[in-house]
Design a protein around this motif. Structure first.
Motif, PDB file in Angstrom:
ATOM      1  N   MET A   1       0.663  -0.718  -0.135  1.00 18.92           N
ATOM      2  CA  MET A   1       0.315  -0.124   0.202  1.00 18.92           C
ATOM      3  C   MET A   1       0.793   1.106   0.046  1.00 18.92           C
ATOM      4  SD  MET A   1      -2.901   0.691  -0.456  1.00 18.92           S
ATOM      5  CE  MET A   1      -4.242   1.552  -0.538  1.00 18.92           C
ATOM      6  N   SER A   2      -0.137   1.979   0.256  1.00 21.81           N
ATOM      7  CA  SER A   2       1.179   3.859  -0.003  1.00 21.81           C
ATOM      8  C   SER A   2       2.271   4.201   1.170  1.00 21.81           C
ATOM      9  CB  SER A   2      -0.028   5.193   0.346  1.00 21.81           C
ATOM     10  OG  SER A   2      -0.548   4.393  -0.396  1.00 21.81           O
ATOM     11  N   ILE A   3       2.140   3.513   1.772  1.00 24.35           N
ATOM     12  CA  ILE A   3       3.213   3.882   3.464  1.00 24.35           C
ATOM     13  C   ILE A   3       4.634   2.976   3.213  1.00 24.35           C
ATOM     14  CG2 ILE A   3       3.983   3.670   5.690  1.00 24.35           C
ATOM     15  CD1 ILE A   3       1.618   4.906   5.944  1.00 24.35           C
ATOM     16  N   VAL A   4       4.780   2.238   2.333  1.00 26.04           N
ATOM     17  CA  VAL A   4       5.458   1.137   1.885  1.00 26.04           C
ATOM     18  C   VAL A   4       5.785   1.691   0.720  1.00 26.04           C
ATOM     19  CG1 VAL A   4       5.885  -0.775   0.798  1.00 26.04           C
ATOM     20  CG2 VAL A   4       4.549  -0.871   3.189  1.00 26.04           C
ATOM     21  N   VAL A 172       6.381  -5.649   1.222  1.00 24.74           N
ATOM     22  CA  VAL A 172       5.485  -6.125   2.191  1.00 24.74           C
ATOM     23  C   VAL A 172       4.272  -4.667   2.302  1.00 24.74           C
ATOM     24  CG1 VAL A 172       7.973  -6.730   3.934  1.00 24.74           C
ATOM     25  CG2 VAL A 172       6.435  -4.588   4.231  1.00 24.74           C
ATOM     26  N   ALA A 173       3.359  -5.467   3.150  1.00 21.80           N
ATOM     27  CA  ALA A 173       1.960  -4.555   3.845  1.00 21.80           C
ATOM     28  C   ALA A 173       2.363  -3.688   4.584  1.00 21.80           C
ATOM     29  CB  ALA A 173       0.681  -6.013   4.223  1.00 21.80           C
ATOM     30  N   ASP A 174       1.471  -2.506   3.983  1.00 23.23           N
ATOM     31  CA  ASP A 174       0.763  -1.365   5.069  1.00 23.23           C
ATOM     32  C   ASP A 174       1.175  -2.372   6.148  1.00 23.23           C
ATOM     33  OD1 ASP A 174       2.269   0.487   3.373  1.00 23.23           O
ATOM     34  OD2 ASP A 174       0.393   1.597   3.412  1.00 23.23           O
ATOM     35  N   PRO A 175       1.258  -1.371   8.034  1.00 22.03           N
ATOM     36  CA  PRO A 175       0.951  -1.789   8.903  1.00 22.03           C
ATOM     37  C   PRO A 175      -0.294  -1.034   8.894  1.00 22.03           C
ATOM     38  CG  PRO A 175       2.600   0.014   9.085  1.00 22.03           C
ATOM     39  CD  PRO A 175       2.278  -0.296   7.855  1.00 22.03           C
ATOM     40  N   VAL A 176      -1.068  -2.123  10.116  1.00 21.98           N
ATOM     41  CA  VAL A 176      -2.690  -1.610  10.107  1.00 21.98           C
ATOM     42  C   VAL A 176      -2.596  -0.984  10.630  1.00 21.98           C
ATOM     43  CG1 VAL A 176      -4.343  -2.405  11.615  1.00 21.98           C
ATOM     44  CG2 VAL A 176      -3.265  -4.040   9.259  1.00 21.98           C
ATOM     45  N   LYS A 208       6.676  15.063   6.703  1.00 17.69           N
ATOM     46  CA  LYS A 208       5.816  13.960   6.345  1.00 17.69           C
ATOM     47  C   LYS A 208       5.956  12.986   6.857  1.00 17.69           C
ATOM     48  CE  LYS A 208       8.264  14.351   2.517  1.00 17.69           C
ATOM     49  NZ  LYS A 208       8.528  13.866   1.257  1.00 17.69           N
ATOM     50  N   ILE A 209       6.728  11.767   8.049  1.00 19.52           N
ATOM     51  CA  ILE A 209       7.326  10.828   9.193  1.00 19.52           C
ATOM     52  C   ILE A 209       6.321  11.665   9.860  1.00 19.52           C
ATOM     53  CG2 ILE A 209       8.987  10.016  11.131  1.00 19.52           C
ATOM     54  CD1 ILE A 209      10.982  11.166   9.014  1.00 19.52           C
ATOM     55  N   ALA A 210       5.938  12.743  10.217  1.00 15.63           N
ATOM     56  CA  ALA A 210       4.164  12.288  11.464  1.00 15.63           C
ATOM     57  C   ALA A 210       3.570  12.287   9.990  1.00 15.63           C
ATOM     58  CB  ALA A 210       4.478  14.118  11.927  1.00 15.63           C
ATOM     59  N   LEU A 211       2.935  12.850   9.274  1.00 18.23           N
ATOM     60  CA  LEU A 211       1.615  12.427   8.931  1.00 18.23           C
ATOM     61  C   LEU A 211       1.670  11.173   8.657  1.00 18.23           C
ATOM     62  CD1 LEU A 211       1.507  15.313   6.241  1.00 18.23           C
ATOM     63  CD2 LEU A 211      -0.023  14.785   7.545  1.00 18.23           C
ATOM     64  N   MET A 212       2.632  10.227   8.297  1.00 18.94           N
ATOM     65  CA  MET A 212       2.740   8.857   7.997  1.00 18.94           C
ATOM     66  C   MET A 212       2.537   7.998   9.652  1.00 18.94           C
ATOM     67  SD  MET A 212       5.238   7.458   5.342  1.00 18.94           S
ATOM     68  CE  MET A 212       7.146   8.510   6.101  1.00 18.94           C
ATOM     69  N   ARG A 213       3.259   8.328  10.414  1.00 19.30           N
ATOM     70  CA  ARG A 213       3.148   7.519  11.760  1.00 19.30           C
ATOM     71  C   ARG A 213       1.907   8.005  12.383  1.00 19.30           C
ATOM     72  NH1 ARG A 213       7.525   6.054  14.445  1.00 19.30           N
ATOM     73  NH2 ARG A 213       9.703   7.133  13.808  1.00 19.30           N
ATOM     74  N   THR A 214       1.615   9.153  11.543  1.00 18.77           N
ATOM     75  CA  THR A 214       0.130   9.570  11.932  1.00 18.77           C
ATOM     76  C   THR A 214      -1.420   8.470  11.891  1.00 18.77           C
ATOM     77  OG1 THR A 214       0.390  11.903  12.501  1.00 18.77           O
ATOM     78  CG2 THR A 214      -2.152  11.026  12.562  1.00 18.77           C
ATOM     79  N   ILE A 216      -0.940   5.917  10.697  1.00 17.61           N
ATOM     80  CA  ILE A 216      -0.429   4.446  11.512  1.00 17.61           C
ATOM     81  C   ILE A 216      -0.830   3.620  12.590  1.00 17.61           C
ATOM     82  CG2 ILE A 216       0.149   2.920   8.983  1.00 17.61           C
ATOM     83  CD1 ILE A 216       2.606   3.391  10.739  1.00 17.61           C
ATOM     84  N   ALA A 217      -1.463   5.191  13.257  1.00 16.97           N
ATOM     85  CA  ALA A 217      -1.037   5.158  15.131  1.00 16.97           C
ATOM     86  C   ALA A 217      -2.400   4.726  16.106  1.00 16.97           C
ATOM     87  CB  ALA A 217      -0.189   7.108  15.619  1.00 16.97           C
ATOM     88  N   GLY A 218      -2.540   5.302  16.620  1.00 20.69           N
ATOM     89  CA  GLY A 218      -3.466   4.230  17.690  1.00 20.69           C
ATOM     90  C   GLY A 218      -3.429   3.639  18.055  1.00 20.69           C
ATOM     91  N   ASP A 219      -4.195   2.786  19.058  1.00 22.44           N
ATOM     92  CA  ASP A 219      -4.109   1.237  19.700  1.00 22.44           C
ATOM     93  C   ASP A 219      -5.310   0.992  19.810  1.00 22.44           C
ATOM     94  OD1 ASP A 219      -3.077  -0.047  21.823  1.00 22.44           O
ATOM     95  OD2 ASP A 219      -4.294   1.939  24.097  1.00 22.44           O
ATOM     96  N   ALA A 220      -5.246  -0.294  18.613  1.00 21.62           N
ATOM     97  CA  ALA A 220      -6.506  -1.234  18.048  1.00 21.62           C
ATOM     98  C   ALA A 220      -6.206  -2.287  19.015  1.00 21.62           C
ATOM     99  CB  ALA A 220      -6.297  -1.536  16.850  1.00 21.62           C
ATOM    100  N   SER A 221      -7.679  -3.120  19.690  1.00 25.36           N
ATOM    101  CA  SER A 221      -7.846  -4.767  20.363  1.00 25.36           C
ATOM    102  C   SER A 221      -7.440  -5.020  19.016  1.00 25.36           C
ATOM    103  CB  SER A 221      -8.592  -4.295  20.555  1.00 25.36           C
ATOM    104  OG  SER A 221     -10.543  -4.101  19.115  1.00 25.36           O
TER     105      SER A 221
END
Lengths: 250, 127
Positions: A1-4, A172-176, A208-214, A216-221
């Motif tokens: 996907m895009s980030i990769v 590789v896949a983009d991180p979830v 740009k790194i901050a935008l990419m990190r945002t 994929i950020a979060g705390d998913a169950s």
């Protein structure tokens, strides 16, 4: 996907800088035409033989499950090396032109330059001491195809020759979103390398790194992560018995 | 020498009049194998140089969809009065410098049409 794709492209560009005959003139996704000033003494380092790197077509042909859109699939990474008559160095008295000292700007030497540049691209990407190449290769599960093509002409106002290397990689896949990156994951290594190497000299890189990190950020169950990974709506996750039994809420 | 024809005096007068208005100083540097040609000296001439507008072209005009890179350039023609320079020999890859233009841009000869009876028509590429 895009980030990769972003990571593949930036790490490929950085892996090549300073390791080929074009020096630092490795361009990321150049869109417009490369233009060269009429006055040879005003030529910038960009008005020289170049390599442009693009992440081009990609296709996910299997494992898409329901809606696994974070998969990268097979991505075409295109390296184009070009050299044209305005890119050479011309003596203001004799008007003799050289690609570099001792090598006149003939057709045969244009081709020589491009062949050698392509070899240097291959060597740079496979160099065990090249940290950016290690990151690039970490993002690639396997190299599926390598294609070379060439172009040349002198009918549009310049004499030029170009070579293209198209690598089709299984990336590789983009991180979830919401799942923390492991420190040893290729993308975590990419972010760390960008922060140490690129942020100090590229003002936009931190943002740009901050935008990419945002992104994929979060705390998913675990359930949210699984649903995002496979693109499931709740009913589909329920049918797959991924949801908590007896409607026990978390 | 070519055989004379009745219209030649008129032809020469026209070419000479046009060049008198439009010719500029050009330095011709003959090349051989990418280096200075020892047989033909560098010369300065007055000739008409026409440069077209630059535009963007794919590096492979025959197959532009397969390539991403583009490069800007414009066509250029140098027209040399054959009556004024009867012994002028211009060959592919000779260098042509426009001394009268800002930055003194330099060109490379890509082909020479020497069958025209008024002028040598020299097609140029940017260098």
């Amino acid at each position: 996907m895009s980030i990769v794709r972003v990571a593949l492209r930036i790490s490929a560009v950085e892996a090549l800088k300073g390791r080929t005959l074009v020096g630092g003139n490795v361009l990321d996704s150049q869109i417009g035409a490369l233009d060269v000033a009429a006055n040879g003494s005003l030529h910038t380092p960009q008005e020289r033989p170049f390599i442009s790197v693009y992440t081009d077509d990609s296709k996910v042909t299997n494992g898409l499950e329901l809606r696994s859109f974070t998969k990268s699939g097979h991505v075409d990474i295109v390296f184009e090396a070009g050299i044209a008559t305005p890119h050479v160095v011309t003596d203001t008295d004799t008007d003799e032109s050289v690609i570099y000292e001792g090598v006149p700007a003939t057709d045969a030497n244009f081709e020589f330059h491009l062949d050698l540049t392509m070899r240097q691209i291959a060597d740079a990407l496979a160099d065990p001491e090249n940290e950016w190449a290690a990151i690039f290769n970490g993002l690639v599960r396997s190299f599926e195809q390598s294609q070379r093509s060439r172009a040349s002409g002198d009918t549009n106002g310049i004499r030029l020759a170009a070579h293209q290397l198209k690598l089709t990689v299984d990336a590789v896949a983009d991180p979830v979103r919401g799942v923390a990156l492991k420190d040893s994951s290729p993308l975590a290594l990419f972010f760390a390398k960008c922060e140490t190497d690129l942020v100090p000299r590229m003002p936009d890189m931190a943002r740009k790194i901050a935008l990419m990190r945002t992104q994929i950020a979060g705390d998913a169950s675990e359930l949210q992560a699984a649903m995002r990974r496979y693109g499931m709506v709740y009913g589909e996750a329920d049918a797959m018995l991924l949801t908590p039994a007896f409607e026990v809420s978390e | 020498m070519p055989v004379g024809a009745s219209f030649h005096s008129v032809r020469d007068a026209v070419v000479s009049a046009v060049d008198g208005k439009f010719a500029e100083t050009i330095r011709l540097s003959p090349m051989s194998g990418g280096v200075r040609d020892q047989q033909r000296p560098q010369t300065e001439i007055e000739a008409v140089l026409r440069t077209g507008g630059e535009k963007s072209n794919s590096v492979d005009p025959a197959n532009p969809a397969a390539w991403q890179s583009k490069i800007a350039a414009g066509k250029a023609l140098l027209c040399i009065d054959r009556t004024r320079y009867p012994d002028m020999v211009v060959r592919k890859q000779d260098a042509v410098r426009a001394l009268a233009r800002p930055g003194q841009p330099v060109f490379e000869v890509s082909l020479v049409d020497d069958r025209n009876h008024t002028r040598l028509i020299v097609e140029l590429v940017h260098k």
